[in-house]
Design a protein around this motif. Structure first.
Motif, short mmCIF file in Angstrom:
data_model
loop_
_atom_site.label_atom_id
_atom_site.label_comp_id
_atom_site.label_asym_id
_atom_site.label_seq_id
_atom_site.Cartn_x
_atom_site.Cartn_y
_atom_site.Cartn_z
N ASN A 1 44.64 36.61 51.99
CA ASN A 1 45.77 35.78 52.42
C ASN A 1 45.50 35.20 53.80
N THR A 2 44.84 35.98 54.66
CA THR A 2 44.45 35.47 55.97
C THR A 2 43.42 34.36 55.83
N CYS A 3 42.50 34.51 54.89
CA CYS A 3 41.52 33.45 54.61
C CYS A 3 42.23 32.17 54.17
N SER B 1 33.10 46.17 53.39
CA SER B 1 34.07 47.02 52.70
C SER B 1 35.44 46.71 53.27
N ILE B 2 36.26 46.07 52.46
CA ILE B 2 37.55 45.57 52.95
C ILE B 2 38.60 46.67 52.95
N GLY B 3 38.66 47.45 51.90
CA GLY B 3 39.66 48.52 51.83
C GLY B 3 40.33 48.55 50.48
N ASP B 4 41.56 49.06 50.47
CA ASP B 4 42.27 49.19 49.21
C ASP B 4 42.84 47.83 48.78
N ASN B 5 43.62 47.83 47.72
CA ASN B 5 44.13 46.59 47.14
C ASN B 5 45.01 45.81 48.12
N GLU B 6 45.89 46.49 48.84
CA GLU B 6 46.78 45.82 49.79
C GLU B 6 46.00 45.22 50.96
N ASP B 7 45.03 45.95 51.49
CA ASP B 7 44.20 45.42 52.58
C ASP B 7 43.41 44.21 52.12
N THR B 8 42.91 44.26 50.90
CA THR B 8 42.14 43.15 50.36
C THR B 8 43.02 41.92 50.18
N GLY C 1 35.47 22.15 55.14
CA GLY C 1 36.18 22.21 53.87
C GLY C 1 36.10 23.56 53.17
N SER C 2 35.55 24.56 53.83
CA SER C 2 35.46 25.91 53.28
C SER C 2 35.96 26.91 54.31
N ILE C 3 36.00 28.15 53.90
CA ILE C 3 36.33 29.23 54.81
C ILE C 3 35.01 29.89 55.21
N MET C 4 34.79 29.97 56.51
CA MET C 4 33.60 30.66 57.01
C MET C 4 34.03 32.05 57.46
N ILE C 5 33.37 33.07 56.92
CA ILE C 5 33.65 34.46 57.25
C ILE C 5 32.37 35.01 57.87
N TRP C 6 32.46 35.50 59.11
CA TRP C 6 31.25 35.98 59.76
C TRP C 6 31.51 37.17 60.64
N SER C 7 30.41 37.90 60.87
CA SER C 7 30.39 39.02 61.81
C SER C 7 29.27 38.72 62.79
N ASP C 8 28.90 39.69 63.58
CA ASP C 8 27.85 39.47 64.58
C ASP C 8 26.49 39.19 63.96
N ASN D 1 44.21 25.61 59.58
CA ASN D 1 43.07 25.23 60.39
C ASN D 1 42.99 26.05 61.68
N LYS D 2 43.18 27.36 61.56
CA LYS D 2 43.14 28.29 62.69
C LYS D 2 42.00 29.28 62.48
N GLU D 3 41.63 29.93 63.59
CA GLU D 3 40.63 30.99 63.54
C GLU D 3 41.31 32.34 63.70
N PHE D 4 40.92 33.30 62.88
CA PHE D 4 41.49 34.64 62.93
C PHE D 4 40.38 35.66 63.15
N VAL D 5 40.72 36.75 63.82
CA VAL D 5 39.79 37.87 64.01
C VAL D 5 40.44 39.10 63.38
N ILE D 6 39.72 39.74 62.47
CA ILE D 6 40.20 40.94 61.79
C ILE D 6 39.23 42.06 62.12
N GLU D 7 39.74 43.22 62.43
CA GLU D 7 38.88 44.38 62.66
C GLU D 7 38.86 45.25 61.42
N ILE D 8 37.66 45.51 60.92
CA ILE D 8 37.47 46.40 59.79
C ILE D 8 36.50 47.49 60.25
N ASP D 9 36.97 48.72 60.28
CA ASP D 9 36.20 49.87 60.76
C ASP D 9 35.64 49.63 62.16
N GLY D 10 36.43 48.98 63.02
CA GLY D 10 36.03 48.75 64.40
C GLY D 10 35.13 47.55 64.62
N ASP D 11 34.71 46.88 63.55
CA ASP D 11 33.84 45.71 63.67
C ASP D 11 34.67 44.44 63.50
#
Length: 140
Positions: free
Chosen positions: A85-87, A73-80, A113-120, A94-104
């Motif tokens: 945009n971070t992706c 669950s990303i959030g409202d339109n602006e958060d999404t 050649g793709s964007i990998m999005i992962w959690s624990d 070619n950088k790695e970013f960490v985003i916290e969503i609801d503390g996770d």
């Protein structure tokens, strides 16, 4: 006589408290889907009162034989917009970013050649065209 009086009082009480309130249900919609042939990944928009919450559903790439559908669950339109945009920035810089969503923590980086999005517990991939397409759907 007492039983008759009790029965009438009971029926009157039930009929007075039986109020029916009808409200129109909110419409949930699919904002984006990778293709019409697959069910995931997709972004659903849920409306709670007047707030729109964007949730991305994806198949956990951790498993090849098991269908494990996860969601963020990303959030409202602006958060999404900020999330995707971070992706896009991760792909272009070619950088790695960490985003916290609801503390996770959610990790985003360019991978093969793709964007990998992962959690624990899970991960998935989006290509650059998919991220650009999502951003175009978010911007009216």
């Amino acid at each position: 006589m007492k039983n008759l009086f009790f029965l009438l009082a009971l029926l009157t009480t039930f009929s007075l408290s039986a109020q029916l309130t009808v409200r129109e249900t909110q419409k949930d919609s699919i904002l984006w889907r990778a293709s019409k042939l697959t069910t995931v990944p997709k972004i659903m928009v849920y409306t709670i009162d007047t707030v729109h919450v964007h949730t991305i559903f994806y198949q956990n790439a951790k498993y090849t034989q098991i269908t494990d559908i996860e969601s963020i669950s990303i959030g409202d339109n602006e958060d999404t917009k900020q999330f995707f945009n971070t992706c896009l920035s991760a792909f272009e810089q070619n950088k790695e970013f960490v985003i916290e969503i609801d503390g996770d923590p959610i990790y985003i980086k360019k991978s093969m050649g793709s964007i990998m999005i992962w959690s624990d517990s899970s991960y998935f991939y989006l290509n650059k065209n998919q991220v650009v397409n999502i951003l175009s759907k978010l911007t009216p």
